[in-house]
Structure formats: C-alpha cells, structure tokens
Design an enzyme around this catalytic site. Sequence first.
Site, PDB file in Angstrom:
ATOM      1  CD  GLU A 387      -2.813   1.338   2.367  1.00  0.00           C
ATOM      2  OE1 GLU A 387      -2.822   0.441   3.230  1.00  0.00           O
ATOM      3  OE2 GLU A 387      -3.621   2.279   2.336  1.00  0.00           O
ATOM      4  CG  ASN A 448      -4.828   5.031   0.809  1.00  0.00           C
ATOM      5  OD1 ASN A 448      -5.711   4.322   1.266  1.00  0.00           O
ATOM      6  ND2 ASN A 448      -3.544   4.791   1.018  1.00  0.00           N
ATOM      7  CD  GLU A 480      -6.040   0.639   0.182  1.00  0.00           C
ATOM      8  OE1 GLU A 480      -6.160   1.453   1.135  1.00  0.00           O
ATOM      9  OE2 GLU A 480      -5.291  -0.351   0.213  1.00  0.00           O
ATOM     10  CG  ASP A 510      -8.509   1.847   3.352  1.00  0.00           C
ATOM     11  OD1 ASP A 510      -8.287   0.931   4.152  1.00  0.00           O
ATOM     12  OD2 ASP A 510      -7.695   2.752   3.081  1.00  0.00           O
ATOM     13  CD  GLU A 567      -6.602  -1.023   6.602  1.00  0.00           C
ATOM     14  OE1 GLU A 567      -5.809  -0.193   6.140  1.00  0.00           O
ATOM     15  OE2 GLU A 567      -7.757  -0.735   6.949  1.00  0.00           O
TER      16      GLU A 567
HETATM   17  P1  C2E Z   1      -5.137   3.649   5.574  1.00  0.00           P
HETATM   18  O1  C2E Z   1      -5.313   3.765   4.103  1.00  0.00           O
HETATM   19  O2  C2E Z   1      -6.092   2.781   6.310  1.00  0.00           O
HETATM   20  O3  C2E Z   1      -3.670   3.136   5.822  1.00  0.00           O
HETATM   21  C1  C2E Z   1      -3.303   2.277   6.824  1.00  0.00           C
HETATM   22  C2  C2E Z   1      -2.812   3.027   8.000  1.00  0.00           C
HETATM   23  O4  C2E Z   1      -2.651   2.137   9.080  1.00  0.00           O
HETATM   24  C3  C2E Z   1      -1.428   3.640   7.774  1.00  0.00           C
HETATM   25  O5  C2E Z   1      -1.352   4.828   8.503  1.00  0.00           O
HETATM   26  C4  C2E Z   1      -0.509   2.634   8.416  1.00  0.00           C
HETATM   27  O6  C2E Z   1       0.718   3.154   8.857  1.00  0.00           O
HETATM   28  C5  C2E Z   1      -1.335   2.190   9.575  1.00  0.00           C
HETATM   29  N1  C2E Z   1      -0.975   0.862  10.022  1.00  0.00           N
HETATM   30  C6  C2E Z   1      -0.564  -0.171   9.295  1.00  0.00           C
HETATM   31  N2  C2E Z   1      -0.351  -1.256  10.069  1.00  0.00           N
HETATM   32  C7  C2E Z   1      -0.623  -0.879  11.344  1.00  0.00           C
HETATM   33  C8  C2E Z   1      -0.592  -1.549  12.603  1.00  0.00           C
HETATM   34  O7  C2E Z   1      -0.270  -2.698  12.737  1.00  0.00           O
HETATM   35  N3  C2E Z   1      -0.958  -0.837  13.686  1.00  0.00           N
HETATM   36  C9  C2E Z   1      -1.320   0.457  13.598  1.00  0.00           C
HETATM   37  N4  C2E Z   1      -1.638   1.091  14.702  1.00  0.00           N
HETATM   38  N5  C2E Z   1      -1.355   1.118  12.419  1.00  0.00           N
HETATM   39  C10 C2E Z   1      -1.040   0.455  11.297  1.00  0.00           C
HETATM   40  P2  C2E Z   1      -0.831   6.169   7.899  1.00  0.00           P
HETATM   41  O8  C2E Z   1       0.267   5.899   6.947  1.00  0.00           O
HETATM   42  O9  C2E Z   1      -0.608   7.088   9.006  1.00  0.00           O
HETATM   43  O10 C2E Z   1      -2.026   6.658   7.030  1.00  0.00           O
HETATM   44  C11 C2E Z   1      -3.215   7.050   7.621  1.00  0.00           C
HETATM   45  C12 C2E Z   1      -4.296   7.258   6.623  1.00  0.00           C
HETATM   46  O11 C2E Z   1      -4.024   8.372   5.792  1.00  0.00           O
HETATM   47  C13 C2E Z   1      -4.452   6.118   5.653  1.00  0.00           C
HETATM   48  O12 C2E Z   1      -5.182   5.095   6.241  1.00  0.00           O
HETATM   49  C14 C2E Z   1      -5.169   6.764   4.519  1.00  0.00           C
HETATM   50  O13 C2E Z   1      -6.553   6.820   4.773  1.00  0.00           O
HETATM   51  C15 C2E Z   1      -4.615   8.156   4.553  1.00  0.00           C
HETATM   52  N6  C2E Z   1      -3.622   8.304   3.490  1.00  0.00           N
HETATM   53  C16 C2E Z   1      -2.316   7.982   3.467  1.00  0.00           C
HETATM   54  N7  C2E Z   1      -1.755   8.320   2.287  1.00  0.00           N
HETATM   55  C17 C2E Z   1      -2.737   8.850   1.536  1.00  0.00           C
HETATM   56  C18 C2E Z   1      -2.805   9.390   0.202  1.00  0.00           C
HETATM   57  O14 C2E Z   1      -1.826   9.424  -0.547  1.00  0.00           O
HETATM   58  N8  C2E Z   1      -4.015   9.869  -0.220  1.00  0.00           N
HETATM   59  C19 C2E Z   1      -5.106   9.828   0.575  1.00  0.00           C
HETATM   60  N9  C2E Z   1      -6.265  10.312   0.108  1.00  0.00           N
HETATM   61  N10 C2E Z   1      -5.095   9.336   1.829  1.00  0.00           N
HETATM   62  C20 C2E Z   1      -3.911   8.838   2.290  1.00  0.00           C
HETATM   63 MG    MG Z   2      -5.640   2.639   2.642  1.00  0.00          MG
HETATM   64 MG    MG Z   3      -7.212   1.448   6.146  1.00  0.00          MG
END
Ligand code: C2E
Ligand code: MG
Ligand code: MG
Length: 614
Positions: A387, A448, A480, A510, A567
């Site tokens: 991802e 995403n 996603e 998602d 996830e």
């Molecule tokens: P998401 O798409 O649900 O991405 C998964 C999030 O869960 C990621 O956080 C990841 O670091 C975190 N994660 C993965 N495994 C674990 C785990 O075992 N435990 C915990 N506590 N967390 C875990 P991240 O990278 O902080 O991203 C947060 C959200 O920001 C993403 O949720 C997504 O909705 C959004 N996001 C990130 N990049 C983009 C992007 O380029 N565009 C858009 N529109 N949204 C983005």
């Molecule tokens: Mg995602």
């Molecule tokens: Mg997610």
Amino acid sequence: MHGGFHTCAKGVPLRSKVAAIITVFLFGVGLLVFIMVQMQNYASIINDAGSVRGATQRAVKLEIAGLPNEDVVERVDEVLASLIDREDQRPLKNRETREFEEALSRIEDEWGLIKQEFAEPSPSEERLLALSEEHFQLADTTVFLAQRRAESDFLWIAAVGGVLIFGASLLVSLLERHHRLKLRKALVTDPLTGGRNQFSFEEEAQRLVQAAGAGAYLVAYSNVVGFRSVNESFGRMAGDGVIRTLNALFEKACGPDELVGHVNADHFVMLLRNDENRMEQVAAQTAARLRADDALPFSDRIVCGYGTYELADGGEDIATAVSNASVVLKEGTITNLIARYDDAFRAKLAFERHVEERMRKALAAGEFAVYVQPQFFLDDGSLAGVEALCRWDSPDLGLLMPDRFIPQFERNGFIADLDFCMLERACRLYPLTAQTKPGGGPVHVAVNFSRVTMLQNDFVERFERLVGRFDFPPAFLHVEVTESALTADDQALVGILSELRRHGFPIAMDDFGTGYSSLSLLRNMPIDVLKIDRSFLSASEDDERSRRVLEHVLALANDLGIDTVCEGIETAEQADLLRRLGCSIGQGFHLARPMPLGEFRARFASDGTTPSAS
Ligand code: C2E
Ligand code: MG
Ligand code: MG
C-alpha cells in the site's frame, strides 16, 4: 444582518424621513397659496368698497348737472350687489364680518334713497347733496370696516395655519417614531425565539464588555450535537421547539449582566462572566433542566456542544470573538463537549496556516514522499502487494504523518493534487514491484483516494491519462477508497468506481468496520477487495460476538469472490486468528511497517532495480 437598507443618522429609514418632509412641505405650499388667494380677495373687496363710494358721488354730481348717469348707476348696483353677494356666501362669520355686512346694508339703503330721489320728476339738489354726504360717510366707514375684516381674517388664517402645521409635524414625527421603534424591534429580535438575535447580542455585549474591562468575560458558542437528526426524526416543529426551549434555558442560566443570542438554526451565542467553571455551570444547569422538561419527550437525547473564547481586553471586537468561539466549537473535541480557544488551539491554527501557505511549494519541491507497507498472503507468508502511503518530509515541520495534513487538504481541496501526485509515484514503482523476491511475480500497489478527489469533474479521464503514461498493468493497481466515503445510494461514486473497474483497476474498500458497514454496500458497490479495519480485529480478539461477525464477514466476502485484507495486524496471534477465519491477506506492524522505497528495495526487489521515484 447588519444594515440591509439605507438609514440616516438616527437609524430612521431614509425613505420614511423623505416622505415626512415632503408631506409637511406640500402642506406649507398649500397654505401659502390659500393665503395669497385670500389676500387678492381682500384687495378686491377694499377696492370694490372704494368704487361704490366714488361712483355714487359721481352719479349724484351728474344728476345735479342734468347729465345722463345711467351707466354709473348700473355700475354702483353691480358692484354693491356683488359685494353683498360675496359676504352672504361666506360660511363662517365673525364680528368684523357682521359689522362689514351691516355697513353694506346701510349703504344699500342710502343708495336706495338716492335712487328714489333720481326717480323724482324734479329731484331736489339740496336733498341729493345731503343724501350723498351721508352716503359718503357710510361708504368711508365701510372701506375702513372692509379693511378691518380683512385684517382679522388674515390673523385667523395665520393662527389656524400655524396650528395645522404644528399638528401635521407632530403627527408625522409620532408616526415616524412609531415606525422607527417597530424597525428597531425587528432589527434586534429573533423571530423564532422572540429573544435577542446575533446583532442585538453583539451590540449589547460590546457595551457590557467595554464597561467591565479586561478579562471579565468569555464568549461561548453553542450548538446541538446532531441537531439534523432531531429535525429528521421528530419533525421541524419539534426542532423549533427545542430551539425555543434552549433559548429560554440559556436565558435562565445567565446572570444579570450575562447575555444570550440566537444566531440561526441550533446555534446560540452567550456572553458569560469569566469566572472559574462558569461555562461548566451553565452547561450542566441547562442539561439538567432540559432533562426535566416534560414538554419535550425526547429531551434526554439532546446534547449541546460549546466553544469558548476569553476576551482578553475590553476593546476586543465581539464579532471576531463570536467567530473564534464558533471555530473552536467546530474544531473542538466533541468528547468533553466544551472546547476552548486556548494556546493549544492557537498552535493548531498556526500550524494549519503554515500548511496552507507551504503545501503548494512543498508539492512542487517533492517534499511529499511515498512509503510502502507490504501486504502478505496469510497462508504461505509470501508478498501479495504494497500500500502506498504518503509522508510529508518537510524541512521546517519534520516528517509528518498523513493524519496531520490530509483532513485539512480534504477541506481545502488540495487533496486532489496530492492524490494524483501519489498515483504517479505509485505508477513509477512498477519496475520494483514487477519482480519481487522470493518467487518472482509482480505484486499489486494499492493507492488511497479521497472521496473529494474522486468526485472531481474529470477524475476518471485524469486518472487514465496519468496511468496511461506508464507501462502498468491495471490489474495490479488497486484503488482504495474508505468505507466512510461511501454510501450505498451514492450514484456518482458508484458510477466512477464502476468505470475504473471496467478499465481493469480493482477497487478496494478501505477501513471496513469504521463506518456503518451496511450490507447493502457489499451488495451495491463494485468492489474487489475488502480491507478490514484494525478496530474490527482488536474487538474480535476478546469478544466472541465480534469474532463471529468477523468470521461471517470474511465468509460472505469469500463467497462473493471479494478478496480480503486485514489491516493492523500487530501480533502473531492476530495473524493466526485471521488465517483460521479465512482472511487471505494481512497487513500490519507485526508483518512489516510502512517503509521508504530504499528499504523496500533492499528487502524485496529481486534484482535491485532502481525505481525512478524516490
Ligand atoms: P489507511 O489507508 O487505512 O492506511 C493504513 C494506516 O494504518 C497507515 O497509517 C498505516 O501506517 C497504519 N498501520 C498499518 N499497520 C498498522 C498496525 O499494525 N498498527 C497500527 N496502529 N497502524 C497500522 P498512515 O500511513 O498514518 O495513514 C493514515 C491514513 O491516511 C491512511 O489510512 C489513509 O486513509 C490516509 N492516506 C495515506 N496516504 C494517503 C494518500 O496518498 N491519499 C489519501 N487520500 N489518503 C492517504
Ligand atoms: Mg488505505
Ligand atoms: Mg485502512
């Protein structure tokens, strides 16, 4: 709310003031014309009275001289008749008029005697001279009385005119005052609650605050949490009832030099003394009275949120304070229901301003980096895909996680540019994900997209144009979109997702389990992958009911041919549980954390290919 129509200095509408001035002016002009007509009338009366005197003398003189005098006699008859006639027709007669009338009648009698003498076969010169002398005296008095009458009339007209003008001005100014009071009332009263509106609140609050000095007050902005559902569930009338009740309760909670105003809908503003826990007191009192209110059978369901702003000094602008309190309410945490415009909030605003100023330059400067988090097949542990996750590597703010900036970008619309930037980075990953170790084959890249981005007019064309520039097989590019962005009847989004899917891009839902996870979403949405949120997983660990729900969701998805990714796997036990429940792919810190591309390359690229993005 402020102004809206022209007002002059004292707030009286210009149009009504102009109308009043025109009325008095027209009245004055009318009176002037009347007086001029009267004056001309008096001149002609005095003149006619004089003519009767002169013409009579002349008629007598001609008679004595034996000359013809019929014309002169006729003229005296005419003028005298017209004078008498005019006096007869006067509707109102005062003493001066009656004296003038009597004088005319005496002249008429005397003239009758003179005419009798003329008619004698041989008129007596001596008698004629005597009659004419008497007539002259009478006529003289008459002219004098005519003048007196004119003067007295004139005085009357002036007096009555003056009184009328005074009366008219008084009436106009009373009407104007009434009108002004009515307008003022409309300007400061809220039509729904009958209490203060925002305009009146701000006016009065400014006065109180200025008089009290620094630090004495705080402004509180309040609304009903989820008021829309009150209207939807119980009807608008009930909603209006809630607003009126709340206004009354807030008024009751306020002290003598505190205020309440209704802004609109379920929004209220209050000026409260800045005493310790004053806001908490008002909130608690209002909540308790609301619960005890028998007129609202659903009053237990009503919860108010508050945002407060402390007025540092008496000169601070109230409108700005109200706006600050409303901003902190909107942004504030709903959990404790009272949000304060404090230093932490100021820092948050400053951060947001900084983000707003920097974001475009940051995108151009390549400060937004792509991290990848690997996903694995749970049965054999092989790499299934990655991802792509965004990070802002800012020279002045440090490495920012997406939750620090994505919500703001969604509000200001910049998210579309960021999402396309991430899509391009993801496309450039292909050489890296095409050959992975061990085992070789290409793996998918999940990108995403925000709902805000997807709903842009030319989203699908822009998406295809961009991906078309790369040699990236659509089946390996997962789109996603979070569950909370979707509603089953959202035809626009269903259309967009279906079109992407027709072009071969798999769609992943998602964060399944964070929204309302409706079954009809699964039925109606064109999805290929269900990404189960980690909250679903943690609940399933020690709650049998949640575990069974998870099990059946996975079974249902498998049955529908939808791939499942879970996830947030943080422990080996969780990975085990999911495998047993039939989840095919896992993602989480236990398996691999999100990592920069260099690390991914070192761990997973089979040939050490260098991707063109970093
Ligand atoms: P998401 O798409 O649900 O991405 C998964 C999030 O869960 C990621 O956080 C990841 O670091 C975190 N994660 C993965 N495994 C674990 C785990 O075992 N435990 C915990 N506590 N967390 C875990 P991240 O990278 O902080 O991203 C947060 C959200 O920001 C993403 O949720 C997504 O909705 C959004 N996001 C990130 N990049 C983009 C992007 O380029 N565009 C858009 N529109 N949204 C983005
Ligand atoms: Mg995602
Ligand atoms: Mg997610």
